[in-house]
Design a protein around this motif. Structure first.
Motif, PDB file in Angstrom:
ATOM      1  N   ILE A 169       0.855  -1.202   0.000  1.00  0.00           N
ATOM      2  CA  ILE A 169       0.000   0.000   0.000  1.00  0.00           C
ATOM      3  C   ILE A 169       0.884   1.242   0.000  1.00  0.00           C
ATOM      4  CG2 ILE A 169      -1.765   1.322   1.267  1.00  0.00           C
ATOM      5  CD1 ILE A 169      -2.733  -1.332   2.504  1.00  0.00           C
ATOM      6  N   ALA A 170       1.911   1.240   0.850  1.00  0.00           N
ATOM      7  CA  ALA A 170       2.792   2.416   0.966  1.00  0.00           C
ATOM      8  C   ALA A 170       3.516   2.685  -0.340  1.00  0.00           C
ATOM      9  CB  ALA A 170       3.786   2.200   2.096  1.00  0.00           C
ATOM     10  N   MET A 171       3.956   1.620  -0.993  1.00  0.00           N
ATOM     11  CA  MET A 171       4.688   1.779  -2.250  1.00  0.00           C
ATOM     12  C   MET A 171       3.790   2.394  -3.321  1.00  0.00           C
ATOM     13  SD  MET A 171       7.623  -1.023  -3.020  1.00  0.00           S
ATOM     14  CE  MET A 171       6.762  -2.417  -2.632  1.00  0.00           C
ATOM     15  N   LYS A 172       2.535   1.960  -3.316  1.00  0.00           N
ATOM     16  CA  LYS A 172       1.590   2.438  -4.333  1.00  0.00           C
ATOM     17  C   LYS A 172       1.137   3.870  -4.037  1.00  0.00           C
ATOM     18  CE  LYS A 172      -2.890   1.184  -6.282  1.00  0.00           C
ATOM     19  NZ  LYS A 172      -3.980   1.544  -5.368  1.00  0.00           N
ATOM     20  N   GLU A 173       0.796   4.136  -2.786  1.00  0.00           N
ATOM     21  CA  GLU A 173       0.149   5.410  -2.431  1.00  0.00           C
ATOM     22  C   GLU A 173       1.117   6.527  -2.049  1.00  0.00           C
ATOM     23  OE1 GLU A 173      -2.936   6.150  -2.739  1.00  0.00           O
ATOM     24  OE2 GLU A 173      -3.895   4.194  -3.003  1.00  0.00           O
ATOM     25  N   LYS A 174       2.331   6.165  -1.693  1.00  0.00           N
ATOM     26  CA  LYS A 174       3.345   7.145  -1.279  1.00  0.00           C
ATOM     27  C   LYS A 174       2.831   8.171  -0.252  1.00  0.00           C
ATOM     28  CE  LYS A 174       6.794   6.185  -4.323  1.00  0.00           C
ATOM     29  NZ  LYS A 174       7.324   4.939  -3.848  1.00  0.00           N
ATOM     30  N   PRO A 175       2.369   7.684   0.906  1.00  0.00           N
ATOM     31  CA  PRO A 175       1.910   8.631   1.940  1.00  0.00           C
ATOM     32  C   PRO A 175       3.064   9.473   2.477  1.00  0.00           C
ATOM     33  CG  PRO A 175       2.070   6.421   2.842  1.00  0.00           C
ATOM     34  CD  PRO A 175       2.304   6.292   1.365  1.00  0.00           C
ATOM     35  N   THR A 176       2.748  10.674   2.943  1.00  0.00           N
ATOM     36  CA  THR A 176       3.771  11.536   3.553  1.00  0.00           C
ATOM     37  C   THR A 176       4.211  10.951   4.884  1.00  0.00           C
ATOM     38  OG1 THR A 176       2.592  13.398   2.600  1.00  0.00           O
ATOM     39  CG2 THR A 176       4.252  13.936   4.244  1.00  0.00           C
ATOM     40  N   ILE A 177       3.240  10.314   5.574  1.00  0.00           N
ATOM     41  CA  ILE A 177       3.534   9.819   6.920  1.00  0.00           C
ATOM     42  C   ILE A 177       2.750   8.525   7.151  1.00  0.00           C
ATOM     43  CG2 ILE A 177       1.686  11.104   8.132  1.00  0.00           C
ATOM     44  CD1 ILE A 177       3.890  11.905  10.217  1.00  0.00           C
ATOM     45  N   VAL A 178       3.377   7.572   7.797  1.00  0.00           N
ATOM     46  CA  VAL A 178       2.693   6.314   8.122  1.00  0.00           C
ATOM     47  C   VAL A 178       2.564   6.245   9.647  1.00  0.00           C
ATOM     48  CG1 VAL A 178       2.753   3.790   7.977  1.00  0.00           C
ATOM     49  CG2 VAL A 178       3.689   5.176   6.095  1.00  0.00           C
ATOM     50  N   VAL A 179       1.330   6.073  10.107  1.00  0.00           N
ATOM     51  CA  VAL A 179       1.077   6.066  11.551  1.00  0.00           C
ATOM     52  C   VAL A 179       0.841   4.637  12.044  1.00  0.00           C
ATOM     53  CG1 VAL A 179      -0.321   7.039  13.424  1.00  0.00           C
ATOM     54  CG2 VAL A 179      -0.115   8.274  11.253  1.00  0.00           C
ATOM     55  N   SER A 180       1.550   4.260  13.081  1.00  0.00           N
ATOM     56  CA  SER A 180       1.243   2.998  13.781  1.00  0.00           C
ATOM     57  C   SER A 180       1.103   3.294  15.273  1.00  0.00           C
ATOM     58  CB  SER A 180       2.319   1.940  13.518  1.00  0.00           C
ATOM     59  OG  SER A 180       3.590   2.439  13.840  1.00  0.00           O
ATOM     60  N   GLY A 181       0.652   2.292  16.018  1.00  0.00           N
ATOM     61  CA  GLY A 181       0.262   2.556  17.418  1.00  0.00           C
ATOM     62  C   GLY A 181      -1.235   2.790  17.381  1.00  0.00           C
ATOM     63  N   LYS A 193       9.579  -3.423  11.193  1.00  0.00           N
ATOM     64  CA  LYS A 193       8.810  -3.644   9.958  1.00  0.00           C
ATOM     65  C   LYS A 193       7.999  -2.392   9.597  1.00  0.00           C
ATOM     66  CE  LYS A 193       8.737  -8.580   9.752  1.00  0.00           C
ATOM     67  NZ  LYS A 193       8.064  -9.772  10.224  1.00  0.00           N
ATOM     68  N   MET A 194       7.517  -1.676  10.610  1.00  0.00           N
ATOM     69  CA  MET A 194       6.787  -0.432  10.311  1.00  0.00           C
ATOM     70  C   MET A 194       7.744   0.591   9.685  1.00  0.00           C
ATOM     71  SD  MET A 194       3.574  -0.873  10.823  1.00  0.00           S
ATOM     72  CE  MET A 194       3.245   0.728  10.125  1.00  0.00           C
ATOM     73  N   ARG A 195       9.007   0.576  10.118  1.00  0.00           N
ATOM     74  CA  ARG A 195      10.010   1.469   9.496  1.00  0.00           C
ATOM     75  C   ARG A 195      10.156   1.133   8.013  1.00  0.00           C
ATOM     76  NH1 ARG A 195      11.955   6.340  10.295  1.00  0.00           N
ATOM     77  NH2 ARG A 195      11.571   6.482   8.102  1.00  0.00           N
ATOM     78  N   GLU A 196      10.150  -0.164   7.713  1.00  0.00           N
ATOM     79  CA  GLU A 196      10.272  -0.587   6.315  1.00  0.00           C
ATOM     80  C   GLU A 196       9.065  -0.117   5.501  1.00  0.00           C
ATOM     81  OE1 GLU A 196      12.804  -4.489   7.687  1.00  0.00           O
ATOM     82  OE2 GLU A 196      10.900  -4.826   6.641  1.00  0.00           O
ATOM     83  N   VAL A 197       7.898  -0.084   6.143  1.00  0.00           N
ATOM     84  CA  VAL A 197       6.694   0.406   5.448  1.00  0.00           C
ATOM     85  C   VAL A 197       6.881   1.891   5.115  1.00  0.00           C
ATOM     86  CG1 VAL A 197       4.207   0.838   5.665  1.00  0.00           C
ATOM     87  CG2 VAL A 197       5.175  -1.289   6.569  1.00  0.00           C
ATOM     88  N   SER A 198       7.342   2.672   6.094  1.00  0.00           N
ATOM     89  CA  SER A 198       7.570   4.107   5.836  1.00  0.00           C
ATOM     90  C   SER A 198       8.636   4.288   4.772  1.00  0.00           C
ATOM     91  CB  SER A 198       8.029   4.815   7.117  1.00  0.00           C
ATOM     92  OG  SER A 198       6.978   4.848   8.033  1.00  0.00           O
ATOM     93  N   ASP A 199       9.688   3.481   4.833  1.00  0.00           N
ATOM     94  CA  ASP A 199      10.764   3.604   3.842  1.00  0.00           C
ATOM     95  C   ASP A 199      10.266   3.282   2.437  1.00  0.00           C
ATOM     96  OD1 ASP A 199      12.464   4.428   5.796  1.00  0.00           O
ATOM     97  OD2 ASP A 199      13.470   2.484   6.044  1.00  0.00           O
ATOM     98  N   ALA A 200       9.304   2.331   2.360  1.00  0.00           N
ATOM     99  CA  ALA A 200       8.777   1.948   1.046  1.00  0.00           C
ATOM    100  C   ALA A 200       8.083   3.125   0.379  1.00  0.00           C
ATOM    101  CB  ALA A 200       7.805   0.787   1.191  1.00  0.00           C
TER     102      ALA A 200
END
Ligand code: PLP
Length: 420
Positions: A169-181, A193-200
């Protein structure tokens, strides 16, 4: 207190709190010291600005309080002040999250110097019905009106996070920020793994550790600070402080912390609440003691016992259990009667748990003195006002000294009430 009307109501609420068994996952009982700081003369003081840079006179002492709070917040989470900055002024969790997005995520419809109009940045956050919080970009929240939420959810089979899916999803949508928690997620989150999502998405990693902050401080839940760019937290759930919030920001060449400070004040708030900041400082000191580490450990032990005991009696738990203070129970189970799971010595099954909506379950429990909240479960087919589950937490009752044996009894009592 001379105001007898309010005094009476405070006394009544005190009594209610004493009598009830409190399983609200986001609540706790603060110490006398925290209450004293909250109710102190500090509430009289205006202190717009930051320590050493106030817009009002007479702030020498308030500066010292704010600086002490900052120092304690960094020490509690073992952060180097050269590497991390913390803003202790947010009034609560929702304004803290709004401040982060205001600072770091571009707004749409703003005329640029080159004549073009800006497009709103994207916040990738877990949907409300899957366990996310309103302020992670939900439409009804300002965060979903000013920015575009890229929602994500859980794996329908395991009811846990599927990190590969999030990366896609992150790779496709390129969000500015990914929130977890999250607000209703019982399991450990894999921050790496959440860091890898943001990096993607080449985006920022924000962790809202509101629910688990006390467990992180107590060393019984992994710390997100090795991976995140920004960490927000309320101070009043497992951390056991007053209602307030903190924003931690990584200090590096991007200087994000300057933008965040500006978003808090003057962007969204005026004068900070000095009494609240002092009370946070008190709670942070309490949370740095060996006694608090023991407490955090007991919170998780108690949650595991409560989960096991409910499961043993036939109640389906989201994700099959918990690693934290929080349990999500599927009381409805799509309307099917559960098979009885508890057997007597002869192998004969005792009555199993019957289907009951989250609303009915919470109302029935409240009538018998057990306070929980109704909660949607992942992929809930029922409406939010009458969802399929209830959310439980052990932080408040553990503060009152309750241990595993007490939670065994609580599970038994809950089961009896819900099966009636
Ligand atoms: C994960 C999370 N973030 C933020 C908040 C909002 O905090 P507040 O109610 O202090 O605005 C909550 C509250 O429940 C929460 O669970």
């Amino acid at each position: 207190m001379k105001d007898t009307q309010i005094k009476k109501l405070i006394e009544a609420e005190k009594k209610r709190q004493k009598k009830a068994i409190n399983l609200i996952a986001s609540e706790n009982y603060v110490s006398r010291d925290v209450l004293e700081a909250l109710g102190s003369e500090l509430t009289n003081k205006y202190a717009e600005g930051y320590a050493g840079k106030r817009y009002y006179g007479g702030n020498d002492i308030i500066d010292k309080i704010e600086e002490l709070c900052i120092d304690r917040a960094l020490k509690l989470f073992r952060l180097d002040p050269n590497e991390w900055h913390v803003n202790v002024q947010p009034l609560s969790g929702s304004p803290a999250n709004l401040a982060v997005f205001t600072a770091l995520v571009p707004r749409g419809g703003v005329k640029q110097e080159d004549g073009t109009t800006s497009v709103a940045g994207k916040i990738m956050g877990m949907s409300l019905d899957q366990g996310g919080h309103l302020t992670h970009g939900q439409k009804v929240s300002a965060t979903g009106k000013f920015w575009q939420q890229i929602p994500y959810g859980l794996d329908p089979v395991t009811e846990t996070i599927n990190y590969d899916q999030l990366r896609e999803i992150a790779m496709k949508e390129k969000p500015t920020i990914v929130v977890s928690g999250y607000t209703a997620y019982p399991r450990i989150i894999d921050w790496k793994k959440m860091r890898e999502v943001s990096d993607a998405s080449e985006g920022l990693m924000m962790v809202d550790m509101s629910h688990i902050a006390g467990l992180v401080a107590g060393g019984v839940y992994p710390s997100p600070f090795d991976y995140a760019d920004v960490v927000t937290t309320t101070t009043h759930k497992t951390l056991r402080g007053p209602r307030a919030a903190l924003i931690f920001v990584k200090k590096d060449a991007r200087e994000l912390y300057k933008k965040i400070d500006k978003a808090v004040f003057p962007g969204l708030q005026g004068g900070p609440h000095a009494n609240q900041i002092a009370a946070v400082a008190v709670a942070l000191k309490e949370a740095s003691t060996p006694a608090f580490r023991k407490y955090a450990n007991q919170v998780v032990k108690n949650a595991k016992v409560l989960a096991e005991e409910l499961e043993k009696r036939g109640w389906r738990l989201i994700s099959g259990g918990t690693d934290s203070h929080l349990i999500l129970v599927d009381t409805w189970n799509d309307g099917k009667k559960r098979e009885p799971l508890v057997k007597d010595a002869a192998g004969k099954a005792e009555a199993g748990a019957g289907a009951i909506t989250g609303k009915e379950a919470s109302e029935r429990l409240e009538k018998q003195g057990i306070i929980v909240n109704k909660n949607a479960i992942p992929f809930d087919k029922r409406p939010p006002a009458d969802p399929s589950g209830i959310r439980l937490g052990t932080a408040a009752e553990t503060t009152r000294g309750r241990k595993e044996k007490d939670f065994k009894l609580i599970a038994k009592k809950m089961d009896e009430i819900l099966r009636k």
